[in-house]
Design a protein around this motif. Structure first.
Motif, mmCIF file in Angstrom:
data_model
loop_
_atom_site.group_PDB
_atom_site.id
_atom_site.type_symbol
_atom_site.label_atom_id
_atom_site.label_comp_id
_atom_site.label_asym_id
_atom_site.label_seq_id
_atom_site.Cartn_x
_atom_site.Cartn_y
_atom_site.Cartn_z
ATOM 1 N N ALA A 175 2.389 2.852 -0.323
ATOM 2 C CA ALA A 175 3.242 2.505 -1.466
ATOM 3 C C ALA A 175 4.466 3.411 -1.515
ATOM 4 C CB ALA A 175 2.441 2.602 -2.764
ATOM 5 N N SER A 176 4.263 4.705 -1.318
ATOM 6 C CA SER A 176 5.383 5.650 -1.318
ATOM 7 C C SER A 176 6.367 5.318 -0.205
ATOM 8 C CB SER A 176 4.862 7.077 -1.157
ATOM 9 O OG SER A 176 5.930 7.982 -1.003
ATOM 10 N N TYR A 177 5.867 5.001 0.965
ATOM 11 C CA TYR A 177 6.723 4.661 2.099
ATOM 12 C C TYR A 177 7.548 3.403 1.814
ATOM 13 C CZ TYR A 177 8.075 3.328 6.849
ATOM 14 O OH TYR A 177 8.789 2.973 7.967
ATOM 15 N N LEU A 178 6.932 2.434 1.141
ATOM 16 C CA LEU A 178 7.610 1.174 0.833
ATOM 17 C C LEU A 178 8.478 1.256 -0.417
ATOM 18 C CD1 LEU A 178 4.674 -1.259 1.626
ATOM 19 C CD2 LEU A 178 6.771 -0.966 2.963
ATOM 20 N N GLY A 179 8.370 2.363 -1.155
ATOM 21 C CA GLY A 179 9.170 2.531 -2.365
ATOM 22 C C GLY A 179 8.673 1.711 -3.535
ATOM 23 N N VAL A 180 7.354 1.522 -3.604
ATOM 24 C CA VAL A 180 6.754 0.753 -4.698
ATOM 25 C C VAL A 180 5.600 1.553 -5.299
ATOM 26 C CG1 VAL A 180 7.363 -1.469 -3.653
ATOM 27 C CG2 VAL A 180 5.112 -0.482 -3.197
ATOM 28 N N SER A 181 5.131 1.108 -6.454
ATOM 29 C CA SER A 181 3.949 1.740 -7.046
ATOM 30 C C SER A 181 2.696 1.279 -6.301
ATOM 31 C CB SER A 181 3.835 1.373 -8.528
ATOM 32 O OG SER A 181 3.520 -0.002 -8.658
ATOM 33 N N ARG A 182 1.618 2.021 -6.470
ATOM 34 C CA ARG A 182 0.358 1.623 -5.854
ATOM 35 C C ARG A 182 -0.104 0.269 -6.391
ATOM 36 N NH1 ARG A 182 -4.761 1.495 -4.921
ATOM 37 N NH2 ARG A 182 -5.975 2.822 -3.601
ATOM 38 N N GLU A 183 0.156 0.035 -7.679
ATOM 39 C CA GLU A 183 -0.232 -1.229 -8.304
ATOM 40 C C GLU A 183 0.530 -2.402 -7.673
ATOM 41 O OE1 GLU A 183 0.778 1.534 -10.081
ATOM 42 O OE2 GLU A 183 -1.277 2.140 -10.564
ATOM 43 N N THR A 184 1.826 -2.201 -7.448
ATOM 44 C CA THR A 184 2.629 -3.248 -6.808
ATOM 45 C C THR A 184 2.101 -3.521 -5.403
ATOM 46 O OG1 THR A 184 4.590 -2.693 -8.093
ATOM 47 C CG2 THR A 184 4.950 -3.903 -6.036
ATOM 48 N N LEU A 185 1.783 -2.458 -4.670
ATOM 49 C CA LEU A 185 1.256 -2.644 -3.332
ATOM 50 C C LEU A 185 -0.060 -3.414 -3.375
ATOM 51 C CD1 LEU A 185 1.538 -2.054 -0.300
ATOM 52 C CD2 LEU A 185 0.203 0.025 -0.682
ATOM 53 N N SER A 186 -0.921 -3.114 -4.338
ATOM 54 C CA SER A 186 -2.196 -3.838 -4.452
ATOM 55 C C SER A 186 -1.968 -5.322 -4.664
ATOM 56 C CB SER A 186 -3.026 -3.258 -5.603
ATOM 57 O OG SER A 186 -3.439 -1.948 -5.291
ATOM 58 N N ARG A 187 -0.950 -5.670 -5.414
ATOM 59 C CA ARG A 187 -0.642 -7.086 -5.627
ATOM 60 C C ARG A 187 -0.138 -7.757 -4.344
ATOM 61 N NH1 ARG A 187 1.506 -5.064 -10.488
ATOM 62 N NH2 ARG A 187 3.634 -5.277 -9.742
ATOM 63 N N LEU A 188 0.462 -6.977 -3.448
ATOM 64 C CA LEU A 188 0.980 -7.529 -2.200
ATOM 65 C C LEU A 188 -0.124 -7.775 -1.179
ATOM 66 C CD1 LEU A 188 4.174 -5.333 -1.706
ATOM 67 C CD2 LEU A 188 4.059 -7.671 -2.552
ATOM 68 N N PHE A 189 -1.243 -7.039 -1.278
ATOM 69 C CA PHE A 189 -2.353 -7.195 -0.330
ATOM 70 C C PHE A 189 -2.993 -8.550 -0.513
ATOM 71 C CE2 PHE A 189 -2.509 -2.625 0.612
ATOM 72 C CZ PHE A 189 -2.743 -2.697 1.967
#
Length: 189
Positions: A175-189
Motif C-alpha cells: 500500500a505504501s509503495y502504491l501510495g494508497v491506504s491499506r484499506e484501499t489496497l484491500s479493496r483492490l485485491f
C-alpha cells in the motif's frame, strides 16, 4: 546461494559479455554480505559508501517524511541493484533507509571500487551506464504512473511487472509503495 560469483557474472553477461578472467577481476572488487530480516543496510543520516547487488532476499528503500510517515520508494530482490544513489554518488548523508524484508545475501561495491572498475574496464563502465539509464527510465515511469494513473491502474501495473511481490511483501508495504491506504489496497485485491 550456491555460487554468488557465477550469479553476478551471469547478471553482468546479460549486458556486457565477460571472459572468466574479466569476471574474476570484477568480482574481486565486491564484498559478500548477509543481513537478517528487519536489519537496516542503510539508515537515514548515515554515510552511504556502497551500492548493493541482491543475490537472494528482498529489501525496501524507504523515505520518512517530516510527519514520520514512511513512503516506500522501491523494492529490490534477486538480480537487482539498490542503494540511496544520491547519497552514494555525492558522498552525502542518506535521506533514505534500506531495510531487509527477508534474510538477504548481497554483494556490496564501494564507491572507490566502482570508480576503479569504471576506469579500468570499458565493459563495466558501459554496464553501469546501461543500468543507470534503465534506473532513470524506471523512476520516470513510476513518477508518471503517480501523475497519470489511479490506484487500481498502479496496482495492475505492479502485478504485470512484479507479481512475485504480492506473495513476498506485507500488504501495508505494498500500500505504501502504491501510495494508497491499506484499506484501499484491500479493496483492490
Amino acid at each position: 546461494m550456491n555460487n554468488p560469483e557465477q550469479f553476478l557474472k551471469t547478471h553482468i553477461d546479460k549486458t556486457v559479455p565477460l571472459t572468466d578472467e574479466e569476471a574474476g577481476f570484477i568480482i574481486s572488487h565486491f564484498d559478500l554480505k548477509s543481513f537478517r530480516k528487519g536489519e537496516f543496510i542503510i539508515e537515514e543520516g548515515n554515510e552511504v559508501n556502497e551500492v548493493y547487488f541482491v543475490l537472494s532476499g528482498l529489501v525496501k528503500l524507504v523515505y520518512e517524511d517530516q510527519d514520520a510517515k514512511k513512503h516506500i520508494v522501491s523494492f529490490a530482490m534477486e538480480d537487482w541493484w539498490e542503494t540511496d544513489f544520491q547519497a552514494f554518488y555525492t558522498q552525502s548523508k542518506a535521506q533514505l533507509t534500506l531495510e531487509c524484508i527477508e534474510d538477504t545475501l548481497l554483494y556490496s561495491l564501494s564507491l572507490e571500487n566502482f570508480e576503479k572498475l569504471c576506469s579500468d574496464s570499458r565493459k563495466m563502465e558501459r554496464f553501469f551506464l546501461r543500468k543507470s539509464i534503465a534506473g532513470h527510465i524506471g523512476s520516470q515511469t513510476r513518477i508518471l504512473s503517480f501523475l497519470t494513473s489511479n490506484a487500481r491502474e498502479r496496482y495492475e501495473q505492479l502485478i504485470l511487472k512484479n507479481s512475485s511481490l504480492l506473495q513476498r511483501v506485507p500488504k501495508s508495504s505494498l500500500a505504501s509503495y502504491l501510495g494508497v491506504s491499506r484499506e484501499t489496497l484491500s479493496r483492490l485485491f
